[in-house]
Design an enzyme around this catalytic site. Structure first.
Site, PDB file in Angstrom:
ATOM      1  N   ARG A   1      23.608  32.650 -10.543  1.00 33.63           N
ATOM      2  CA  ARG A   1      24.607  32.917  -9.252  1.00 33.63           C
ATOM      3  C   ARG A   1      24.465  32.025  -8.242  1.00 33.63           C
ATOM      4  O   ARG A   1      23.341  32.145  -7.583  1.00 33.63           O
ATOM      5  CB  ARG A   1      24.653  34.195  -9.001  1.00 33.63           C
ATOM      6  CG  ARG A   1      25.828  34.567  -8.233  1.00 33.63           C
ATOM      7  CD  ARG A   1      25.585  35.727  -7.193  1.00 33.63           C
ATOM      8  NE  ARG A   1      24.844  35.683  -6.034  1.00 33.63           N
ATOM      9  CZ  ARG A   1      23.876  36.361  -5.453  1.00 33.63           C
ATOM     10  NH1 ARG A   1      23.702  37.478  -5.857  1.00 33.63           N
ATOM     11  NH2 ARG A   1      23.095  36.014  -4.408  1.00 33.63           N
TER      12      ARG A   1
ATOM     13  N   HIS B   1      26.306  36.260  -3.145  1.00 34.09           N
ATOM     14  CA  HIS B   1      27.028  37.400  -3.918  1.00 34.09           C
ATOM     15  C   HIS B   1      28.482  37.739  -3.523  1.00 34.09           C
ATOM     16  O   HIS B   1      29.123  37.739  -4.490  1.00 34.09           O
ATOM     17  CB  HIS B   1      26.135  38.970  -3.423  1.00 34.09           C
ATOM     18  CG  HIS B   1      26.835  39.895  -4.004  1.00 34.09           C
ATOM     19  ND1 HIS B   1      26.642  40.262  -5.628  1.00 34.09           N
ATOM     20  CD2 HIS B   1      27.422  41.209  -3.570  1.00 34.09           C
ATOM     21  CE1 HIS B   1      27.383  41.443  -5.624  1.00 34.09           C
ATOM     22  NE2 HIS B   1      27.909  41.763  -4.671  1.00 34.09           N
TER      23      HIS B   1
ATOM     24  N   TYR C   1      16.893  36.100   1.158  1.00 34.30           N
ATOM     25  CA  TYR C   1      16.010  36.593   0.020  1.00 34.30           C
ATOM     26  C   TYR C   1      15.728  35.712  -1.119  1.00 34.30           C
ATOM     27  O   TYR C   1      15.061  35.933  -1.987  1.00 34.30           O
ATOM     28  CB  TYR C   1      16.709  37.621  -0.551  1.00 34.30           C
ATOM     29  CG  TYR C   1      18.288  37.804  -1.023  1.00 34.30           C
ATOM     30  CD1 TYR C   1      18.538  36.819  -2.310  1.00 34.30           C
ATOM     31  CD2 TYR C   1      19.339  38.151  -0.357  1.00 34.30           C
ATOM     32  CE1 TYR C   1      19.700  36.795  -2.481  1.00 34.30           C
ATOM     33  CE2 TYR C   1      20.534  37.836  -0.684  1.00 34.30           C
ATOM     34  CZ  TYR C   1      20.942  37.145  -1.898  1.00 34.30           C
ATOM     35  OH  TYR C   1      22.295  37.192  -2.176  1.00 34.30           O
TER      36      TYR C   1
HETATM   37  C1  LIG Z   1      27.498  52.172  -8.494  1.00 32.74           C
HETATM   38  C2  LIG Z   1      27.434  51.026  -7.622  1.00 32.74           C
HETATM   39  N1  LIG Z   1      26.390  50.948  -6.594  1.00 32.74           N
HETATM   40  C3  LIG Z   1      26.233  49.866  -5.820  1.00 32.74           C
HETATM   41  C4  LIG Z   1      27.200  48.813  -5.571  1.00 32.74           C
HETATM   42  C5  LIG Z   1      27.020  47.987  -4.743  1.00 32.74           C
HETATM   43  N2  LIG Z   1      26.790  46.485  -5.564  1.00 32.74           N
HETATM   44  C6  LIG Z   1      28.087  45.603  -5.668  1.00 32.74           C
HETATM   45  S1  LIG Z   1      27.882  44.431  -6.356  1.00 32.74           S
HETATM   46  C7  LIG Z   1      26.061  44.842  -6.396  1.00 32.74           C
HETATM   47  C8  LIG Z   1      24.993  44.187  -7.421  1.00 32.74           C
HETATM   48  C9  LIG Z   1      25.439  43.869  -8.956  1.00 32.74           C
HETATM   49  O1  LIG Z   1      24.570  43.276  -9.684  1.00 32.74           O
HETATM   50  P1  LIG Z   1      24.711  42.786 -11.177  1.00 32.74           P
HETATM   51  O2  LIG Z   1      25.222  43.784 -12.074  1.00 32.74           O
HETATM   52  O3  LIG Z   1      23.916  42.012 -11.414  1.00 32.74           O
HETATM   53  O4  LIG Z   1      26.132  41.627 -11.052  1.00 32.74           O
HETATM   54  P2  LIG Z   1      26.490  40.444 -10.318  1.00 32.74           P
HETATM   55  O5  LIG Z   1      27.170  40.894  -8.718  1.00 32.74           O
HETATM   56  O6  LIG Z   1      25.242  39.774 -10.187  1.00 32.74           O
HETATM   57  O7  LIG Z   1      27.507  39.802 -11.058  1.00 32.74           O
HETATM   58  C10 LIG Z   1      25.862  46.094  -6.014  1.00 32.74           C
HETATM   59  C11 LIG Z   1      24.595  46.754  -5.815  1.00 32.74           C
HETATM   60  C12 LIG Z   1      28.271  49.192  -6.426  1.00 32.74           C
HETATM   61  N3  LIG Z   1      29.591  48.251  -6.519  1.00 32.74           N
HETATM   62  N4  LIG Z   1      28.350  50.039  -7.470  1.00 32.74           N
END
Ligand SMILES: Cc1ncc(C[n+]2csc(CCOP(=O)(O)OP(=O)(O)O)c2C)c(N)n1
Ligand SMILES: Cc1ncc(C[n+]2csc(CCOP(=O)(O)OP(=O)(O)O)c2C)c(N)n1
Ligand SMILES: [Mg+2]
Ligand SMILES: [Mg+2]
Lengths: 325, 359, 325, 359
Positions: D250, D254, D263
């Site tokens: 990515r 985010h 970070y």
């Molecule tokens: C159950 C839950 N906990 C926390 C969040 C907050 N949150 C949104 S995106 C994210 C990270 C997701 O990482 P990843 O699964 O690697 O997907 P990416 O965003 O990298 O595509 C978090 C912690 C959420 N949306 N849902």
């Protein structure tokens, strides 16, 4: 006294708790180098290390469940759930394990866990980021539930929550995160957080609120005063235990009560407040307690939220209604 | 992917050596293992009987799994800590949990009756899988304390399907927590066969987290002892978590409320009877000369005494004082609990409640 | 008419639903060869096959989450949660996904899922097997909540729940599972389940209950009649939507209301009933609505349950109180 | 445990063959892949800009992951169905989801704006991991229908830690459901590196469920296409689930609210810039003669038109009618919702609400 936003006040409170007790740990997603998505833990990992300010894997049940084990080992974990809508995967650990463990153990094992949850709407967020799930937790014996209304309260009560030997669900009204107030960050912490607070005294109507709606009610009281209606405003502060004594005393004087929250009215905190106030003020009430809160719909897309959330006008409307009789 | 199943004691009592799991087991230890299995078995029988006569509400039989459990229990140091479900009666026995305490629970008198710090076992958990996370958290505490201790986390084959067990493995791996996951694959989760939980051997789950795994003959008390001990040692030395799958069998019903004839063949049970953990230990003790009639008789006598003690303690035991149900909801006073406590006191003192018996 | 226990009535209702609609599926732990721990699904897998009566892995979130996908595909999954205390691992899927999906999809995707949960105490069970979590679900917009009071209701309403295009949490009062009643299993299903039912008419006090407490209230009404107090008994049946119209009508006549449930009083259904009744009957009430329910403690070990659960005597005591004024 | 990382297109645009994943990719397909990546990239840029000017509340950039996504999207048949998170903009592009619909959501006008049955994609899920179970359930429905279809379930590296993703794999394996788990390991879950989620490669998770796994170069659109297609074929043919880990990155924040400088190092980002999925596709097209200036210009023009359309549709878009927020809470009428709808109507008609603007 220092002028702080609620975010800064929470940060200062957490810092002091970490300093005061080596058993205090912070755990959550993105609370380390990022400092949390709201920056409440900003700088704390740098100063207290990765062993005490722990960036966890992405698993809410895991965060709460490991905290239970840490508590059994004598630690005092302070957890961050990133947003209200993400607490549900941890619901089993919270209501089955955290809430009941002291009872189940016959009083041997304490659960001094604090679960911080930024909650409520009003910030134009996407879905799952604006919910008010406090009634689920206040209905659950074994938990304590606190919510600060301003920076000053936040600074004090977060430390009191951490000092409590019982588990505390600590709801942070995210739309008030950036409100400033003068915070006394020098005086020793005193008083009990498990009580409601009269934040404005009035004669005609008792307004009852907590968290984000305290400010709304204060503004409504201000506006009502212009119309010649004098309102008390009581901040419940603690949703478990509920301290309704001051509310009952006030309603016995005013004869009228309006209770306000963002969560759906049906089975929301207002139902409990209305029931108890009616039980205890039956012969003093001039009108039934009026509940102002969310409709019985999921939190809507944010372009609807100004119509969904209670605001000054809806509180005034309720004041009009209870004073009409 | 996993090593072959580790077996140190064959069903006929022959001892094998395993390069990775050397074990020196003197006669005293063999006798101690025998005693713990035999007493566990007696507790099982007595508790089932007490349930049948209505003195207990429920009992969860352990017949067939005592070898796995007693071996793992013996592998723990006094300072190690264990987290279990309802099934690990053999571990309660090794850790000297008073069986009367256990029965209090099944009688509905308490939710838990032992002091975790005294016996080194958490109160047990019925909500499947959830305690695996507590175990990992406790292990993270050990790490932070810099203590020379480790945690044993016991659960069943069914539990491996739960999100909590997964998250426990994720956290354990992420933090290299000193925890040993000890899974008793007893082939069934109530009526559901293990094949419904996983098409691959359960031990193969671990590699995907970077956690080493071992499959053991779960009816071999020595394999359980040796492998669990090695894993706990590794954990204490900072080597991180290990996953052990003990392949065994639940020969009794899931609980005294269950009716296994509805879902499985008796032939399957017979197969496992031949692999009994106690029988093979006795054969081994005979071979190595650790067995004698006097010893066997002394354990029988101890078991008889245990049975008598249980019956005496439980039969007709009076109900607890109703007012104590409000105790310990919170560690600090809570106004609502106090109000409710008062309300019951008032109710009990009132005429209406007095009429309960007559109505 | 056939005499059936509630378990038999539910079994017959599920059987008819499976026969009537090939899209109906049953899913749960141990519902196949075992027929469920209470035998509610006895014989159904044998007759409808493993593709329609599915023994699942041990994972409640998995059961509910896969049901969401099946519903998207046009199926009507009927899920069994083995006991009340095991629904919490599925809480996120229920409140975030099942409850909101139709709304989130803008009305495109329906969620005709029924989640059957044996609930409540009184059977001397071990912990986590006697809870009454209905308020959590009734507070959640997007869900419907039903609970039958007897075998006849069970036979009809389980089929209506399955026929509903909305998700239904279906709470089965396990202590009434073995009560018998005459069930009309021939007539076509008619009427709406989303309404409360007057099950006994009286003049002095309105008793409001649901699920297991309906029988308790009927017994209390019987006993009160001997003392010369005439009670109505209303079975709410549906906890979402709540149909309080009949309650309000009745209370406007009797002026007195007692609401009874097993769940903790604080934020239990009684709070909502009391609030609405007070709002709508304010000038008719002779006494505040009296709530009878569980104390604010986790469900205690079962040797305490006769003191924890509302019984005829506690209902009578409440009747005495509301008639004292 | 897993095979080596599958790569069909190296960063310099060279094509490799892989014995297990033969791929015939004509010029038309290459151009279609280019178009989808380029338009996704433009949508990303335009949306970020609209967020910066306050027209959108939020945007989740996808820069760097378009190759993995567009390849997987192209692997799906029209009748296949996909479940995604917020991140899979490239798949929305391939499946012809109107980008205006997507932006409605980020503007806070709807929770979802497309018809899943029309585009073959579930509305997306923000609660991490939960939709993996929906995907498996949908696949179980396909099985019961006897349909020649399969499901693609997309999630991130962070999601693999959730209990729901685990339970999804347990159910998928137990029922041999026709589902492909497509994990984009973009190295980060907001600020948390993938090493915190797992010490072993994510693809190694699958074996423990008896699910085959493949690791692919996630910046290689051809590898993504070939491997995902093979897995979907296998699922449709009754071969059960497959797990694909697309190793990618990515490159942006985010979300537009994020500040990655807190970070991670810019050097890490630079490393991945050199592995860009679009650049390597262009190089490859040049090598095989599928590239010409006219084509590139036409896509640029299409992208410009897209940008204009988005800006026109979103800028200053009026808010929805407040009364519609009560629509579709239930499929059948619900008394409480109707009462609340009436209450808002009354409120909006009242004097007090009229005073909103002036106060
Ligand atoms: C159950 C839950 N906990 C926390 C969040 C907050 N949150 C949104 S995106 C994210 C990270 C997701 O990482 P990843 O699964 O690697 O997907 P990416 O965003 O990298 O595509 C978090 C912690 C959420 N949306 N849902
Ligand atoms: C979360 C949860 N779901 C369901 C149950 C009901 N239940 C009790 S024991 C059991 C089977 C457990 O199987 P396993 O993990 O293999 O342990 P075993 O009983 O075989 O020792 C089930 C489904 C439960 N206790 N907890
Ligand atoms: Mg088992
Ligand atoms: Mg990621």
């Amino acid at each position: 006294m220092t002028s702080m936003t609620m975010v800064q006040a929470l940060n200062a409170g957490l810092r002091r708790a970490l300093e005061d007790d080596p058993k205090v740990l912070l755990m959550g997603e993105d609370i380390g180098p990022l400092g949390g998505v709201f920056r409440v833990t900003d700088g704390l990992q740098k100063d207290f290390g990765e062993d005490r300010v722990i960036d966890t894997p992405l698993a809410e049940s895991g965060i709460v469940g490991t905290a239970v084990g840490l508590a059994m080992r004598g630690y005092r974990p302070v957890l961050e759930i990133q947003f209200d809508g993400f607490v549900y995967p941890a619901f089993d650990q919270i209501v089955t394990m955290v809430a009941k463990h002291h009872y189940r153990s016959g009083g041997i094992t304490r659960m001094p866990i604090v679960i911080r949850i930024p909650y409520g709407g009003g910030i134009g967020a996407v879905e799952h980021h604006s919910e008010s799930p406090e009634a689920y937790f206040a209905h659950t014996p074994g938990l304590r539930v606190l919510t600060p209304a301003d920076a000053g309260q936040a600074y004090v009560t977060i430390q009191q929550a951490i000092a409590s030997d019982d588990p505390v669900i600590y709801f942070e009204p995210k739309r008030r995160y950036w409100d400033r107030a003068e915070v006394d960050d020098v005086a020793p912490i005193s008083g009990s957080p498990w009580s409601s607070r009269l934040v404005r005294a009035g004669d005609d109507v008792t307004l009852v609120a907590y968290g984000p709606m305290v400010r709304t009610c204060l503004e409504a009281a201000e506006a009502a005063a212009e119309d010649g209606v004098s309102c008390s405003v009581i901040d419940l502060r603690s949703l478990s235990p509920l301290d309704l004594g001051p509310v009952v005393d006030d309603v016995r004087r005013t004869g009228r009560c309006v209770v306000v929250h963002e969560a759906p009215v049906v089975l929301g905190l207002g139902a409990e407040v209305a029931s108890v106030v009616t039980e205890q003020c039956f012969f003093h009430l001039e009108a039934p307690v009026r509940r102002v809160g969310g409709a019985y719909i999921p939190y809507p897309p944010n372009r609807f939220e100004r119509h969904y959330l209670p605001d000054v006008d809806r509180v005034l409307e309720a004041i009009d209604e209870v004073t009409a009789t | 992917m996993t090593e072959d199943v580790v077996q140190l004691l064959s069903p006929d009592g022959e001892r094998h050596d395993h390069p990775d799991y050397p074990l020196d087991c003197d006669h005293e230890r063999l006798r101690a293992l025998y005693r713990d299995i035999a007493l566990t078995r007696r507790l099982d029988v007595e508790s089932t009987a007490l349930q049948r006569t209505g003195e207990l509400g429920l009992w969860c039989p352990v017949l067939g799994q005592e070898g796995a459990q007693v071996g793992a229990g013996h592998a723990m140091r006094a300072t190690d800590f264990g987290f279990t479900s309802y099934r690990e009666v053999g571990i309660f026995q090794v850790r000297d949990v008073d069986p009367v305490d256990l029965l209090h629970l099944y009688r509905g008198v308490t939710h838990a009756s032992w002091d975790p710090h005294q016996v080194g076992l958490g109160i047990f958990t019925i909500v499947i899988g959830s305690h695996a996370l507590h175990a990992v958290g406790y292990a993270m505490g050990i790490q932070r304390d810099g203590a020379d201790e480790a945690v044993l986390a016991c659960f069943g084959d069914g539990a491996t399907s739960t999100g909590d067990v997964h998250e426990a493995m994720v956290f354990a791996a992420a933090f290299a927590a000193p925890v040993v996951f000890f899974v008793q694959n007893n082939q069934w989760a109530i009526s559901v066969p293990v094949a419904r939980q996983s098409r691959a051997p359960l031990a193969t789950r671990a590699a995907g987290y970077g956690i080493p795994a071992v499959q053991i003959d779960g009816n071999d008390v020595l394999a359980s002892l040796a492998v669990t001990r090695a894993a706990l040692d590794r954990a204490r030395e900072g080597g991180g978590p290990t996953f052990i799958e003990a392949v065994t069998y639940r020969r009794g019903p899931h609980t005294t409320s269950d009716d296994p004839t509805r879902y499985r063949d008796q032939a399957e049970v017979e197969h496992w009877v031949a692999l009994d953990p106690l029988d093979r230990l006795v054969r081994h003790m005979e071979i190595v000369g650790a067995w004698d009639a006097g010893f066997a008789a002394s354990i029988d006598a101890e078991a008889d005494a245990l049975g008598e003690r249980l019956r005496d303690a439980i039969r007709g035991m009076s109900d607890p004082d109703p007012m104590t149900m409000f105790d310990h909801v919170y560690a600090e006073p809570h106004a609502q609990v106090e109000a409710d406590r008062q309300a019951l006191a008032d109710h009990l003192a009132s005429d209406v409640a007095g009429a309960v018996e007559t109505r």
